[in-house]
Design a protein around this motif. Sequence first.
Motif, PDB file in Angstrom:
ATOM      1  N   TRP A  23       0.842  -1.204   0.000  1.00 49.23           N
ATOM      2  CA  TRP A  23       0.000   0.000   0.000  1.00 49.23           C
ATOM      3  C   TRP A  23       0.879   1.257   0.000  1.00 49.23           C
ATOM      4  N   VAL A  27       0.775   4.231  -2.930  1.00 55.20           N
ATOM      5  CA  VAL A  27       0.538   5.647  -2.603  1.00 55.20           C
ATOM      6  C   VAL A  27       1.747   6.490  -3.016  1.00 55.20           C
ATOM      7  N   ALA A  31       1.699   9.547  -5.748  1.00 59.83           N
ATOM      8  CA  ALA A  31       2.170  10.889  -5.381  1.00 59.83           C
ATOM      9  C   ALA A  31       3.247  11.366  -6.354  1.00 59.83           C
TER      10      ALA A  31
END
Length: 146
Positions: A23, A27, A31
């Motif tokens: 995870w 992310v 980003a």
Amino acid sequence: MHGSARKDGEHSTAEARQRALLWLRIVGSLALFGFLLGMMLGRLNEPEPRVLQRVDVLPDALQLWFNAEPKVRGEHRHGALVLQIDARGREQQGQVLVAGKAANWRLMRNEHGLLLNLLAARPVRGEWRGAPVDGGWRLNISLREE
């Protein structure tokens, strides 16, 4: 994967730690992608840089030609005229006649753009005005002895 029953002493689902690391990588990737996309869009929307195209020397005046209107700040220091111009260009120098006497001018690059210094044996005063001309911008600098 037919349920969560143990098979050979192991569960059929991934451990919580592995899921957390996966995870975090997802992310982080999103980003980074968003940051790079924002940088590209910012470059597309950036206004074109102001560029000095040429300098014309006239009696008692200088004319600076730009592709667009630059910001100009100036002051008189100890009898010299100093102009800070927010534009790009190459360094140049020369002479202009002010009331029949030679005055030296020099255009230098600095961290804010271009710096125009005009110096003569006697104190010099100057006034500058800009005007749009043929899709570009002309900055007139009128000079006189003090």
